[in-house]
Design an enzyme around this catalytic site. Structure first.
Site, PDB file in Angstrom:
ATOM      1  N   ALA A 131       0.852  -1.189   0.000  1.00 33.26           N
ATOM      2  CA  ALA A 131       0.000   0.000   0.000  1.00 33.26           C
ATOM      3  C   ALA A 131       0.883   1.233   0.000  1.00 33.26           C
ATOM      4  O   ALA A 131       2.027   1.203   0.474  1.00 33.26           O
ATOM      5  CB  ALA A 131      -0.921   0.008   1.220  1.00 33.26           C
ATOM      6  N   GLN A 137       4.847   4.309   2.807  1.00 27.58           N
ATOM      7  CA  GLN A 137       4.302   3.139   2.124  1.00 27.58           C
ATOM      8  C   GLN A 137       4.735   1.879   2.856  1.00 27.58           C
ATOM      9  O   GLN A 137       5.681   1.896   3.652  1.00 27.58           O
ATOM     10  CB  GLN A 137       4.695   3.110   0.652  1.00 27.58           C
ATOM     11  CG  GLN A 137       6.110   2.818   0.320  1.00 27.58           C
ATOM     12  CD  GLN A 137       6.345   2.900  -1.206  1.00 27.58           C
ATOM     13  OE1 GLN A 137       5.656   3.628  -1.931  1.00 27.58           O
ATOM     14  NE2 GLN A 137       7.330   2.166  -1.687  1.00 27.58           N
ATOM     15  N   LYS A 152       6.894  -0.390   7.348  1.00 34.94           N
ATOM     16  CA  LYS A 152       6.406   0.919   6.915  1.00 34.94           C
ATOM     17  C   LYS A 152       7.586   1.875   6.796  1.00 34.94           C
ATOM     18  O   LYS A 152       8.395   1.992   7.727  1.00 34.94           O
ATOM     19  CB  LYS A 152       5.384   1.454   7.934  1.00 34.94           C
ATOM     20  CG  LYS A 152       4.651   2.704   7.475  1.00 34.94           C
ATOM     21  CD  LYS A 152       3.502   3.038   8.423  1.00 34.94           C
ATOM     22  CE  LYS A 152       2.691   4.213   7.900  1.00 34.94           C
ATOM     23  NZ  LYS A 152       1.525   4.505   8.766  1.00 34.94           N
ATOM     24  N   ASP A 287      -8.137   8.298  12.617  1.00 36.47           N
ATOM     25  CA  ASP A 287      -8.055   8.182  11.159  1.00 36.47           C
ATOM     26  C   ASP A 287      -8.721   6.879  10.715  1.00 36.47           C
ATOM     27  O   ASP A 287      -8.154   6.106   9.935  1.00 36.47           O
ATOM     28  CB  ASP A 287      -6.592   8.226  10.719  1.00 36.47           C
ATOM     29  CG  ASP A 287      -6.438   8.594   9.245  1.00 36.47           C
ATOM     30  OD1 ASP A 287      -7.409   9.117   8.657  1.00 36.47           O
ATOM     31  OD2 ASP A 287      -5.365   8.348   8.673  1.00 36.47           O
TER      32      ASP A 287
END
Length: 554
Positions: A131, A137, A152, A287
């Site tokens: 992703a 990313q 990440k 989020d």
């Protein structure tokens, strides 16, 4: 002061605005309306054919300007007290779609963080990202012991881009606060400051790892929510390694149905998770859009991406819970009182007038069936209504509003007949009883026991000393008031100014007398200019020394 790079960026932003037809929006503002006629001399305006809605044009412009503006648009979409409804609805459609950067570059960043070859850290590392988002990313990998993980990595150069664009946002916010009539009440500079803090926090993956660990502890063993485990030895400021999880995207309703997941229960659990995080743990995932939420085949939520977390002060928690319960009970007077007590509206606001305005918004909604009520939009409508009562923006509540709308959107997507109010009311009533009832008393007593255990042994000695001092006549009550101290300073200052004025006047009169001695004291007349200047100078020094300055000096 705007630098060369900022100026070039501003030119690019203006070109994008013109390209998407937003010059019309700019000239429609109060500031530029007097010169709107200039629009008809603007060549791009002559040949423009597309006439999309202004909200759609704004959304497209933000998407073209890049990830920082997309995120800012997402934040603004929750602030319907700042925006018209059509613009806010369109901004809510913004998606954080960003092309990935090369996997080879990600590998080099990871090796720089660990200061060793990637093969010394991972048995396998997939350079094709799983992703890609605006800040970082994610890549799949496997540790040397065989554990499946995700890595990440923060985008290269993103901090420089963020600082450049945030500085431009500050310039725009400063102009808005200065020239926009609503600017001072809505505090755009504070909104940008809150946004800057939020997005810079996202760059620190050690902070995100700590957030994930805390959230995991809060829900450890809970059937509601599962948080992946963080592998701390592999975490750095720009690299984070955590457990790899597998689940169904929460937006894939068809697959959830095929797996036999109870969608009604799943929607209700989402509401329970939100209120548990906000009111019980005071630490909430801010989020929770569909890209960050997955569901296990057993119906448990799985969350990722913990860069944006929120918390509230105990006062805000209490006022919010009270507001929610008052809404549920249609007690508009209590809602109005709470807004005044919390100083979300000025203290001089008439409660009865504010109550009438709130009732005007709420009553038509309550007349409909509960399943048709949008709780998030009701909250935002109330903020809009409060605008005429000079209700100030509360920056600390921005993330909460954003999260509330995300949760409600998820719930209604999963189960459109979700009764959000009925689901939330028992939880809030239980929480309020824990805060205000006998449970709260017992809880506070337990919390204070360590302090009492430390203080009680000293209490007899302190009481004995107090009695001895009282017997000896040495006991005195000392009372100090800052207001009285300030008043005393002002009185002393006024007295000194009066003394200075009288002294200076006496010296000036003496100088005048010296000048008037012509014919009576010839020798003194010869020295009169010197004496006059001396006395006048002393008078001027006295006046300057004792006259109050702008800083409030005594």
């Amino acid at each position: 002061m705007i630098g060369v790079k900022q100026a070039l960026r501003l030119l690019h932003i203006n070109w994008v605005l013109v390209k998407h037809g937003l010059d019309e929006v700019v000239f429609a503002t109060h500031l530029f309306r007097p010169v709107r006629f200039l629009l008809y001399f603007w060549p791009p305006h002559w040949f423009r054919q597309e006439r999309a809605s202004r909200g759609e044009r704004i959304r497209r412009a933000l998407e073209e300007l890049g990830p920082l503006f997309v995120k800012f648009g997402q934040l603004l979409s929750t602030r319907r007290d700042l925006l018209a409804d059509d613009i806010a609805d369109e901004l809510a459609r913004l998606q954080d779609r960003v092309p990935p950067f090369p996997g080879e570059q990600a590998r080099r960043l990871i090796e720089a963080a660990y200061k060793k070859s990637i093969h010394e850290v991972f048995a396998e590392f997939d350079e094709t990202p799983l992703a890609s988002a605006s800040i970082a990313q994610v890549h799949a990998a496997r540790l040397l012991d065989g554990t499946e993980v995700v890595v990440k990595v923060v985008r290269p150069g993103i901090k420089r881009v963020i600082r450049r664009d945030v500085s431009l946002l500050y310039i725009v916010a400063g102009l808005a606060e200065r020239y926009w009539p609503e600017g001072r009440r809505l505090r755009p500079v504070e909104v940008v400051s809150e946004y800057e803090k939020t997005i810079l926090d996202e760059l620190d993956l050690m902070r995100e790892a700590a957030n994930a660990s805390q959230l995991r502890r809060n829900f450890l063993g809970s059937p509601l929510l599962y948080i992946p485990e963080i592998h701390w030895p592999y975490c750095r400021g720009g690299v984070m390694v955590m457990e790899r999880i597998a689940g169904i995207p929460v937006s894939n309703v068809a697959e959830l149905r095929r797996r036999g997941v109870d969608l009604k229960l799943l929607a209700e659990r989402g509401v329970e998770i939100f209120f548990t995080q906000v009111f019980k743990h005071n630490f909430f995932h801010a989020d929770m859009h569909p890209g960050n939420i997955f569901v296990s085949p057993e119906g448990q939520y799985l969350a990722v991406d913990f860069g944006i977390m929120g918390s509230l002060s105990p006062e805000d928690q209490s006022y919010l819970a009270g507001n929610f319960l008052a809404f549920f009970n249609r007690d508009y007077h209590r809602v109005a009182e709470l807004h005044v007590e919390s100083e979300w509206v000025p203290q001089g606001t008439r409660v009865d007038e504010f109550e009438a305005a709130i009732r005007t918004v709420c009553e038509p909604i309550f007349e409909r069936s509960l399943r048709e009520i949008s709780f998030g939009h009701l909250l935002l409508r109330l903020f809009q209504t409060a605008r005429r009562f000079n209700m100030e923006v509360q920056p600390q509540l921005v993330l909460l509003q954003k999260t509330l709308l995300n949760i409600e959107g998820l719930g209604r997507q999963l189960y459109p007949d979700l009764d959000l109010w009925q689901t939330a009311k028992p939880f809030l009533e239980r929480w309020m009883s824990e805060q205000l009832g006998g449970r709260a008393l017992i809880k506070n007593l337990k919390a204070q026991l360590p302090v009492w255990a430390e203080t009680l042994p000293q209490l007899p000695t302190l009481l004995h000393d107090l009695a001895k001092r009282a017997e000896a006549g040495k006991l005195a009550v000392q009372w100090r008031s800052d207001e009285i101290a300030k008043l005393r300073r002002e009185v002393r200052s006024a007295n000194r100014r009066s003394f200075a004025a009288i002294s200076a006047a006496a010296l000036i009169v003496s100088a005048a007398v010296v000048l008037g001695l012509d014919g009576y004291a010839p020798r003194m007349i010869a020295d009169a200019p010197l004496v006059t200047w001396l006395l006048g100078g002393i008078a001027l020094v006295i006046l300057i020394s004792y006259w109050p300055s702008g800083s409030g000096r005594d």
